[in-house]
Structure formats: structure tokens, C-alpha cells
Design a protein around this motif. Structure first.
Motif, mmCIF file in Angstrom:
data_model
loop_
_atom_site.group_PDB
_atom_site.id
_atom_site.type_symbol
_atom_site.label_atom_id
_atom_site.label_comp_id
_atom_site.label_asym_id
_atom_site.label_seq_id
_atom_site.Cartn_x
_atom_site.Cartn_y
_atom_site.Cartn_z
ATOM 1 N N PHE A 281 15.192 85.841 84.871
ATOM 2 C CA PHE A 281 13.885 85.346 84.448
ATOM 3 C C PHE A 281 13.993 84.721 83.059
ATOM 4 O O PHE A 281 14.923 84.992 82.298
ATOM 5 C CB PHE A 281 12.839 86.466 84.450
ATOM 6 N N ASN A 282 13.017 83.894 82.748
ATOM 7 C CA ASN A 282 12.855 83.360 81.400
ATOM 8 C C ASN A 282 11.442 82.810 81.281
ATOM 9 O O ASN A 282 10.743 82.630 82.281
ATOM 10 C CB ASN A 282 13.879 82.282 81.072
ATOM 11 N N LEU A 283 11.043 82.561 80.047
ATOM 12 C CA LEU A 283 9.731 81.982 79.762
ATOM 13 C C LEU A 283 9.912 80.520 79.378
ATOM 14 O O LEU A 283 10.840 80.182 78.642
ATOM 15 C CB LEU A 283 9.052 82.736 78.613
ATOM 16 N N VAL A 284 9.006 79.682 79.872
ATOM 17 C CA VAL A 284 9.052 78.245 79.606
ATOM 18 C C VAL A 284 7.726 77.823 78.990
ATOM 19 O O VAL A 284 6.660 78.155 79.512
ATOM 20 C CB VAL A 284 9.318 77.445 80.905
ATOM 21 N N ASP A 285 7.795 77.095 77.907
ATOM 22 C CA ASP A 285 6.610 76.542 77.259
ATOM 23 C C ASP A 285 5.827 75.728 78.294
ATOM 24 O O ASP A 285 6.390 74.870 78.987
ATOM 25 C CB ASP A 285 7.059 75.649 76.098
ATOM 26 N N ALA A 286 4.551 76.003 78.431
ATOM 27 C CA ALA A 286 3.722 75.316 79.427
ATOM 28 C C ALA A 286 3.680 73.811 79.197
ATOM 29 O O ALA A 286 3.404 73.043 80.128
ATOM 30 C CB ALA A 286 2.310 75.893 79.421
ATOM 31 N N ARG A 287 3.974 73.356 77.982
ATOM 32 C CA ARG A 287 3.994 71.914 77.691
ATOM 33 C C ARG A 287 5.284 71.247 78.153
ATOM 34 O O ARG A 287 5.349 70.025 78.230
ATOM 35 C CB ARG A 287 3.833 71.691 76.181
ATOM 36 N N HIS A 288 6.307 72.031 78.453
ATOM 37 C CA HIS A 288 7.637 71.505 78.773
ATOM 38 C C HIS A 288 7.749 71.306 80.290
ATOM 39 O O HIS A 288 8.333 72.100 81.012
ATOM 40 C CB HIS A 288 8.688 72.470 78.261
ATOM 41 N N LEU A 289 7.184 70.197 80.758
ATOM 42 C CA LEU A 289 7.102 69.943 82.198
ATOM 43 C C LEU A 289 8.465 69.753 82.842
ATOM 44 O O LEU A 289 8.693 70.196 83.975
ATOM 45 C CB LEU A 289 6.210 68.725 82.458
ATOM 46 N N ARG A 290 9.397 69.099 82.131
ATOM 47 C CA ARG A 290 10.730 68.890 82.693
ATOM 48 C C ARG A 290 11.430 70.228 82.920
ATOM 49 O O ARG A 290 12.078 70.435 83.950
ATOM 50 C CB ARG A 290 11.569 67.985 81.787
ATOM 51 N N PRO B 257 0.867 78.943 75.376
ATOM 52 C CA PRO B 257 1.095 79.521 76.694
ATOM 53 C C PRO B 257 2.529 79.265 77.171
ATOM 54 O O PRO B 257 3.030 78.145 77.091
ATOM 55 C CB PRO B 257 0.081 78.797 77.583
ATOM 56 N N PHE B 258 3.161 80.335 77.625
ATOM 57 C CA PHE B 258 4.504 80.255 78.199
ATOM 58 C C PHE B 258 4.450 80.828 79.603
ATOM 59 O O PHE B 258 3.844 81.876 79.828
ATOM 60 C CB PHE B 258 5.511 81.046 77.356
ATOM 61 N N ILE B 259 5.092 80.156 80.540
ATOM 62 C CA ILE B 259 5.097 80.575 81.945
ATOM 63 C C ILE B 259 6.361 81.370 82.216
ATOM 64 O O ILE B 259 7.465 80.905 81.918
ATOM 65 C CB ILE B 259 5.014 79.356 82.878
ATOM 66 N N GLU B 260 6.197 82.555 82.783
ATOM 67 C CA GLU B 260 7.333 83.368 83.184
ATOM 68 C C GLU B 260 7.821 82.881 84.542
ATOM 69 O O GLU B 260 7.050 82.813 85.509
ATOM 70 C CB GLU B 260 6.933 84.835 83.283
ATOM 71 N N PHE B 261 9.090 82.499 84.597
ATOM 72 C CA PHE B 261 9.731 82.094 85.843
ATOM 73 C C PHE B 261 10.768 83.146 86.202
ATOM 74 O O PHE B 261 11.488 83.640 85.339
ATOM 75 C CB PHE B 261 10.433 80.739 85.694
ATOM 76 N N GLY B 262 10.848 83.487 87.476
ATOM 77 C CA GLY B 262 11.815 84.483 87.893
ATOM 78 C C GLY B 262 12.476 84.131 89.204
ATOM 79 O O GLY B 262 11.940 83.380 90.028
ATOM 80 N N LEU B 263 13.655 84.675 89.369
ATOM 81 C CA LEU B 263 14.428 84.547 90.608
ATOM 82 C C LEU B 263 14.866 85.959 90.968
ATOM 83 O O LEU B 263 15.800 86.502 90.370
ATOM 84 C CB LEU B 263 15.627 83.622 90.402
ATOM 85 N N PHE B 264 14.135 86.564 91.894
ATOM 86 C CA PHE B 264 14.359 87.952 92.284
ATOM 87 C C PHE B 264 14.634 87.981 93.785
ATOM 88 O O PHE B 264 13.711 87.795 94.580
ATOM 89 C CB PHE B 264 13.158 88.823 91.933
ATOM 90 N N PRO B 265 15.887 88.214 94.175
ATOM 91 C CA PRO B 265 16.245 88.153 95.600
ATOM 92 C C PRO B 265 15.433 89.057 96.500
ATOM 93 O O PRO B 265 15.156 88.700 97.640
ATOM 94 C CB PRO B 265 17.724 88.571 95.610
ATOM 95 N N SER B 266 15.003 90.209 96.015
ATOM 96 C CA SER B 266 14.293 91.155 96.889
ATOM 97 C C SER B 266 12.794 90.905 96.933
ATOM 98 O O SER B 266 12.066 91.595 97.628
ATOM 99 C CB SER B 266 14.558 92.595 96.424
ATOM 100 N N VAL B 267 12.289 89.926 96.175
ATOM 101 C CA VAL B 267 10.842 89.663 96.134
ATOM 102 C C VAL B 267 10.513 88.516 97.059
ATOM 103 O O VAL B 267 11.180 87.553 97.151
ATOM 104 C CB VAL B 267 10.367 89.369 94.698
#
Length: 152
Positions: free
Chosen positions: A111-120, A142-152
Motif C-alpha cells: 500500500f501507499n498514499l497518493v496525493d489526490a492532485r497527482h492524477l498520473r 487529501p491523499f488516497i490510500e491505494f492497496g494491493l492485497f491478494p486476499s481481499v
């Protein structure tokens, strides 16, 4: 166009910091980093895996994955760059997919957080299979949490 990967050096990180794309600079400022070079150095030092991508004869992107300090079964992939665009962006996406596939087995999730303004960066995370989960406040941004969780 050939992309090569090398061990991070002070000189390569200085070059990337001096030529970093505006979106990454804005994201680092919102997080409170003193400088892009400090962010690069500390990110590399805290990473289990880190490298610098070169193309067009120059270092263009640094990336890696660090253990999450509160739960080392979770990984925090990161990338800071000069802003890959066009043909090189597609080639870099392919090698990024391989990087994520290679590091994923080391962790229960990424997971990581991405600035909501950083569309790329958001498009990049989605293309790599990450899902947006929730929005967090970081110093009033605002920062968006993105995750990659195989079991979810």
C-alpha cells in the motif's frame, strides 16, 4: 527505448531530485519533506529493494519498497521521477508490473498514499492493479490510500 536499472548512487539521486516532475515535488511538499533529495535518500535507505531507472543516458526514476514500520508484513512501494511520458511510460509500466510481481510474495499486502492532485500517479497505481481504499488528510491535503492485497 531501453530502460536499465542500477544501484542508487548519490549522484543519480541528485540528478533525479534536480529534475523531478512538478507533481512529485508537490506531493513531497504536502508530506512535509524538506527537499526532494532528502526524500529520495531516506526512501532508498528505508527500502528492502531500491534501484534507479536510466533511459536517454540519464537517471530518470528511483523506486523501491520499504517495510511498513507498524507491520513489517506490509510493503510500501514508492517511486519518484522526472515524469516518464509517452513511449517510455508504457515501457516503464511493463517493468513496474514485473517489479510488483517480484516483490508481492515478500509481503501480505502492498500500500501507499497518493496525493489526490497527482492524477498520473493514481493512474499508475490503478494500472499496476492497486485499488483505492480511502482518503486520508496529510497536512491539509487529501491523499488516497491505494492497496494491493491478494486476499481481499
Amino acid at each position: 527505448m531501453t530502460i536499465t536499472f542500477r544501484e542508487p548512487t548519490r549522484e543519480s539521486l541528485e540528478y533525479i531530485a534536480a529534475h523531478m516532475c512538478a507533481e512529485d515535488l508537490d506531493e513531497l511538499a504536502a508530506c512535509g519533506w524538506a527537499s526532494p533529495l532528502q526524500a529520495l535518500i531516506e526512501s532508498v535507505e528505508s527500502s528492502r529493494e531500491a534501484s534507479v531507472a536510466w533511459w536517454d543516458g540519464f537517471p530518470q526514476a528511483a523506486h523501491g519498497v520499504a517495510d511498513f514500520t507498524l507491520d513489517t508484513t506490509l510493503g510500501v512501494p514508492w517511486m519518484l521521477s522526472t515524469g516518464p511520458r509517452g513511449r517510455i511510460a508504457r515501457a516503464f509500466l511493463k517493468v513496474s508490473e514485473k517489479f510488483i510481481a517480484d516483490i508481492s510474495p515478500m509481503y501480505s499486502g502492498l500500500f501507499n498514499l497518493v496525493d489526490a492532485r497527482h492524477l498520473r500517479a493514481q493512474r499508475w497505481m490503478l494500472a499496476l492493479g492497486f485499488k483505492p481504499y480511502k482518503v486520508h488528510d496529510c497536512n491539509g491535503f487529501p491523499f488516497i490510500e491505494f492497496g494491493l492485497f491478494p486476499s481481499v
